[in-house]
Structure formats: structure tokens, C-alpha cells
Scaffold this motif. Structure first.
Motif, mmCIF file in Angstrom:
data_model
loop_
_atom_site.group_PDB
_atom_site.id
_atom_site.type_symbol
_atom_site.label_atom_id
_atom_site.label_comp_id
_atom_site.label_asym_id
_atom_site.label_seq_id
_atom_site.Cartn_x
_atom_site.Cartn_y
_atom_site.Cartn_z
ATOM 1 N N VAL A 1 -11.787 -5.846 -1.915
ATOM 2 C CA VAL A 1 -11.669 -7.026 -1.060
ATOM 3 C C VAL A 1 -10.223 -7.097 -0.593
ATOM 4 C CG1 VAL A 1 -11.637 -9.545 -0.979
ATOM 5 C CG2 VAL A 1 -13.552 -8.362 -2.064
ATOM 6 N N VAL A 2 -10.037 -6.946 0.701
ATOM 7 C CA VAL A 2 -8.695 -6.973 1.298
ATOM 8 C C VAL A 2 -8.454 -8.380 1.808
ATOM 9 C CG1 VAL A 2 -7.121 -5.863 2.907
ATOM 10 C CG2 VAL A 2 -9.083 -4.581 2.000
ATOM 11 N N LEU A 3 -7.368 -8.996 1.348
ATOM 12 C CA LEU A 3 -7.175 -10.416 1.643
ATOM 13 C C LEU A 3 -5.780 -10.721 2.165
ATOM 14 C CD1 LEU A 3 -5.421 -12.133 -0.825
ATOM 15 C CD2 LEU A 3 -7.251 -11.021 -2.113
ATOM 16 N N ASP A 4 -5.692 -11.876 2.776
ATOM 17 C CA ASP A 4 -4.398 -12.408 3.219
ATOM 18 C C ASP A 4 -4.475 -13.920 3.142
ATOM 19 O OD1 ASP A 4 -1.706 -11.883 4.684
ATOM 20 O OD2 ASP A 4 -2.665 -13.462 5.869
ATOM 21 N N THR A 5 -3.351 -14.546 2.840
ATOM 22 C CA THR A 5 -3.297 -16.008 2.825
ATOM 23 C C THR A 5 -2.256 -16.497 3.817
ATOM 24 O OG1 THR A 5 -1.623 -16.080 1.059
ATOM 25 C CG2 THR A 5 -3.947 -16.108 0.379
ATOM 26 N N GLU A 6 -2.524 -17.643 4.401
ATOM 27 C CA GLU A 6 -1.514 -18.384 5.149
ATOM 28 C C GLU A 6 -1.237 -19.640 4.335
ATOM 29 O OE1 GLU A 6 0.022 -17.155 7.593
ATOM 30 O OE2 GLU A 6 -1.329 -15.546 8.237
ATOM 31 N N THR A 7 0.033 -20.013 4.214
ATOM 32 C CA THR A 7 0.419 -21.097 3.312
ATOM 33 C C THR A 7 1.307 -22.118 4.003
ATOM 34 O OG1 THR A 7 2.351 -19.854 2.518
ATOM 35 C CG2 THR A 7 0.276 -19.519 1.344
ATOM 36 N N THR B 1 -4.657 -4.981 7.343
ATOM 37 C CA THR B 1 -4.350 -4.418 6.028
ATOM 38 C C THR B 1 -5.452 -3.475 5.571
ATOM 39 O OG1 THR B 1 -3.129 -6.435 5.456
ATOM 40 C CG2 THR B 1 -3.760 -4.992 3.642
ATOM 41 N N ALA B 2 -6.710 -3.846 5.821
ATOM 42 C CA ALA B 2 -7.838 -3.002 5.428
ATOM 43 C C ALA B 2 -7.809 -1.667 6.154
ATOM 44 C CB ALA B 2 -9.156 -3.728 5.706
ATOM 45 N N LEU B 3 -7.530 -1.696 7.437
ATOM 46 C CA LEU B 3 -7.454 -0.451 8.218
ATOM 47 C C LEU B 3 -6.331 0.446 7.706
ATOM 48 C CD1 LEU B 3 -8.012 -1.985 11.762
ATOM 49 C CD2 LEU B 3 -9.575 -0.429 10.574
ATOM 50 N N ALA B 4 -5.167 -0.163 7.421
ATOM 51 C CA ALA B 4 -4.036 0.606 6.897
ATOM 52 C C ALA B 4 -4.354 1.168 5.515
ATOM 53 C CB ALA B 4 -2.787 -0.277 6.844
ATOM 54 N N PHE B 5 -5.028 0.373 4.693
ATOM 55 C CA PHE B 5 -5.397 0.805 3.342
ATOM 56 C C PHE B 5 -6.309 2.020 3.397
ATOM 57 C CE2 PHE B 5 -8.492 0.469 -0.193
ATOM 58 C CZ PHE B 5 -7.634 0.665 -1.260
ATOM 59 N N ILE B 6 -7.318 1.988 4.237
ATOM 60 C CA ILE B 6 -8.248 3.108 4.346
ATOM 61 C C ILE B 6 -7.522 4.377 4.778
ATOM 62 C CG2 ILE B 6 -10.153 4.017 5.732
ATOM 63 C CD1 ILE B 6 -11.403 1.234 5.645
ATOM 64 N N LYS C 1 11.160 -1.605 1.625
ATOM 65 C CA LYS C 1 9.941 -2.396 1.577
ATOM 66 C C LYS C 1 9.354 -2.465 2.984
ATOM 67 C CE LYS C 1 11.250 -5.197 -2.417
ATOM 68 N NZ LYS C 1 11.418 -6.565 -2.957
ATOM 69 N N TYR C 2 8.236 -1.807 3.171
ATOM 70 C CA TYR C 2 7.626 -1.708 4.492
ATOM 71 C C TYR C 2 6.843 -2.980 4.827
ATOM 72 C CZ TYR C 2 8.780 3.237 4.189
ATOM 73 O OH TYR C 2 9.453 4.419 4.068
ATOM 74 N N THR C 3 6.958 -3.414 6.066
ATOM 75 C CA THR C 3 6.213 -4.574 6.528
ATOM 76 C C THR C 3 4.829 -4.128 6.999
ATOM 77 O OG1 THR C 3 6.935 -4.371 8.828
ATOM 78 C CG2 THR C 3 8.353 -5.636 7.330
ATOM 79 N N LEU C 4 3.931 -5.103 7.131
ATOM 80 C CA LEU C 4 2.604 -4.796 7.650
ATOM 81 C C LEU C 4 2.697 -4.292 9.081
ATOM 82 C CD1 LEU C 4 -0.427 -4.774 7.156
ATOM 83 C CD2 LEU C 4 -0.499 -7.187 7.856
ATOM 84 N N ASP C 5 3.652 -4.804 9.849
ATOM 85 C CA ASP C 5 3.846 -4.331 11.225
ATOM 86 C C ASP C 5 4.209 -2.844 11.244
ATOM 87 O OD1 ASP C 5 3.869 -6.938 13.001
ATOM 88 O OD2 ASP C 5 5.010 -7.402 11.198
ATOM 89 N N GLU C 6 5.028 -2.414 10.295
ATOM 90 C CA GLU C 6 5.417 -0.997 10.243
ATOM 91 C C GLU C 6 4.224 -0.110 9.904
ATOM 92 O OE1 GLU C 6 9.997 -0.642 8.896
ATOM 93 O OE2 GLU C 6 8.767 -1.852 7.521
ATOM 94 N N LEU C 7 3.373 -0.576 8.988
ATOM 95 C CA LEU C 7 2.172 0.194 8.676
ATOM 96 C C LEU C 7 1.270 0.291 9.902
ATOM 97 C CD1 LEU C 7 3.159 -0.425 5.734
ATOM 98 C CD2 LEU C 7 0.739 -0.560 5.110
ATOM 99 N N ALA C 8 1.089 -0.836 10.584
ATOM 100 C CA ALA C 8 0.223 -0.857 11.760
ATOM 101 C C ALA C 8 0.765 0.052 12.854
ATOM 102 C CB ALA C 8 0.083 -2.289 12.271
ATOM 103 N N GLU C 9 2.071 0.026 13.043
ATOM 104 C CA GLU C 9 2.678 0.884 14.059
ATOM 105 C C GLU C 9 2.481 2.354 13.718
ATOM 106 O OE1 GLU C 9 7.032 1.738 16.168
ATOM 107 O OE2 GLU C 9 6.807 0.134 14.685
ATOM 108 N N ASN C 10 2.685 2.701 12.450
ATOM 109 C CA ASN C 10 2.553 4.103 12.038
ATOM 110 C C ASN C 10 1.108 4.592 12.168
ATOM 111 O OD1 ASN C 10 3.781 6.532 10.593
ATOM 112 N ND2 ASN C 10 2.049 6.050 9.261
ATOM 113 N N TYR C 11 0.151 3.705 11.900
ATOM 114 C CA TYR C 11 -1.255 4.090 11.947
ATOM 115 C C TYR C 11 -1.930 3.731 13.273
ATOM 116 C CZ TYR C 11 -1.061 5.020 6.915
ATOM 117 O OH TYR C 11 -0.767 5.539 5.678
#
Length: 221
Positions: free
Chosen positions: A37-43, A195-200, A168-178
Motif C-alpha cells: 500500500v503506497v500512501l501519502d498524507t497531507e497535514t 510514489t507507486a510508479l517510482a517504487f515499481i 536525500k532525494y525528493t519525490l520530484d527528483e524520482l519522478a524526473e528520473n523515471y
């Protein structure tokens, strides 16, 4: 927490008992057949003790594929908002979004995740915020194994001498790389999908190039 030591499993609400029961019979799984289960929270902000969760977004990865049909998104009623955090997630007070109480959100979330492996980017933050919600309900912490995509991504890159091991890589950096679309960035459901797409992609690389097993995946923290 004193209240934890004064309780036994029979004194918890039924929804926690059902969640806990998911872990009683261990099922054999591997890196490819595990349910994630890939999750994210907004707080409302970034203070673990003062701030609370506004929204939880999540998607399941089953047999290596994202199951969009079971995507999860829930908004939680709040009286407190921080202007700085609103600039990031865009969730504002009195916005016309259907909301539930914190306990209702916890019930639905626990029923959704069961014993799945939880995945998040900079997972410590999201998991801590969820555990704080559980604490307010006088419940124990989440029992699930947790994987952080930041560390998984780093594991795909550590063979290069040009890589900063402490970065420490940001989610934006992962998305850009992938080459992942960022149009839904900064809302919980959108970030969970990114996050799920990057994880896979990262896990596919690690399995193919480093013969990763589930045990190795779970050691990255």
C-alpha cells in the motif's frame, strides 16, 4: 505511554482487533507477490505533536501492478489550519470536500491496509503522523512493515562513485528520473500514485540488476 501498558488486546475496539488479526497467520510472500500500500498524507503542518492529518491518499500494488480500482482517499475534519501548509497542499478550511472524523478515517485506513507492506516517500513523516492519530485514540502503533522509496531509489544508484551517499532525494527528483508526470503533485492521492510508479520502477531495477529479495528491500531504512 502509560495507557498502552494498562490495556490488553481485548480492551481495544473491534476495528483494531480485526486489523491485528491480519498479522496472526504469517503468509509466505516474496518481493513480486507481496501486496504493497503506497500512501501519502497531507497535514496541517509539520509539527508531530501539534499538527494533524488532513488527507490520506493511497493505492495498492498487487502482483507488481497498481490497482487503481481500489485507490483510497479520505479527508479528515479539522479546526486548525496552517497558512504555510495550505500553500503546499491547497486544502483550505471550509472547502467543499466531504470529511470524516479522525477515528472514522483510522477505521477505514486500517481496513484498507490490513497486513500489506506500507510504502511512502520520506516514510518516517507519514507513518509518524498516522501513529500520532492512533495514539490520540489510545491505540498501539501500526504493525505493518514499511518501505521508504527514498532509500530504495538510493539503492539503485550507489554503484556510482559520483553519487553523494548522504543525499536525500525528493519525490520530484524520482519522478524526473523515471519520467513520471507531476501534474497531480502535492495532493495525497496524486503523490501516492507518483510514489507507486517510482517504487515499481526502482524495485524492478533492483530485482533485475541486484537480485533483490523482499528481505533486502525491507532492510533499507
Amino acid at each position: 505511554m502509560k495507557w498502552l501498558f494498562n490495556k490488553n488486546e481485548n480492551s481495544y475496539p473491534d476495528y483494531w482487533t480485526r486489523y491485528n488479526a491480519c498479522f496472526l497467520d504469517a503468509k509466505p510472500i516474496d518481493i513480486n507477490t507481496a501486496t504493497y500500500v503506497v500512501l501519502d498524507t497531507e497535514t496541517t503542518g509539520f509539527n508531530y505533536d501539534k499538527d494533524k492529518i488532513l488527507c490520506i491518499g493511497a493505492v495498492k500494488i498487487i502482483d507488481g501492478s497498481i490497482d487503481i480500482s481500489t485507490a483510497f482517499e479520505i479527508y479528515i475534519k479539522q479546526d486548525y489550519f496552517d497558512e504555510d501548509s495550505v500553500k503546499i497542499h491547497g486544502i483550505i478550511k471550509n472547502e467543499r470536500i466531504e470529511t470524516v472524523s479522525e477515528e472514522e478515517a483510522v477505521v477505514m485506513f486500517l481496513e484498507y491496509i490490513e497486513d500489506a507492506i506500507l510504502v511512502a516517500h520520506h516514510a518516517f513523516y507519514d507513518i509518524t503522523m498516522i501513529n500520532k492519530a492512533l495514539q490520540r485514540l489510545e491505540l498501539p502503533k501500526l504493525k505493518n512493515s514499511v518501505v521508504d522509496t527514498m532509500f530504495i531509489y538510493k539503492a539503485t544508484r550507489t554503484n556510482s562513485t559520483t553519487i553523494d551517499a548522504k543525499k536525500k532525494y525528493t519525490l520530484d527528483e524520482l519522478a524526473e528520473n523515471y519520467d513520471i508526470d507531476l501534474s497531480d503533485r502535492h495532493n495525497a492521492a496524486g503523490d501516492a500514485l507518483i510514489t507507486a510508479l517510482a517504487f515499481i520502477k526502482a524495485v524492478s531495477f533492483l530485482v533485475k540488476n541486484k537480485n533483490y529479495t523482499l528481505k533486502e528491500l525491507l532492510t533499507h531504512k
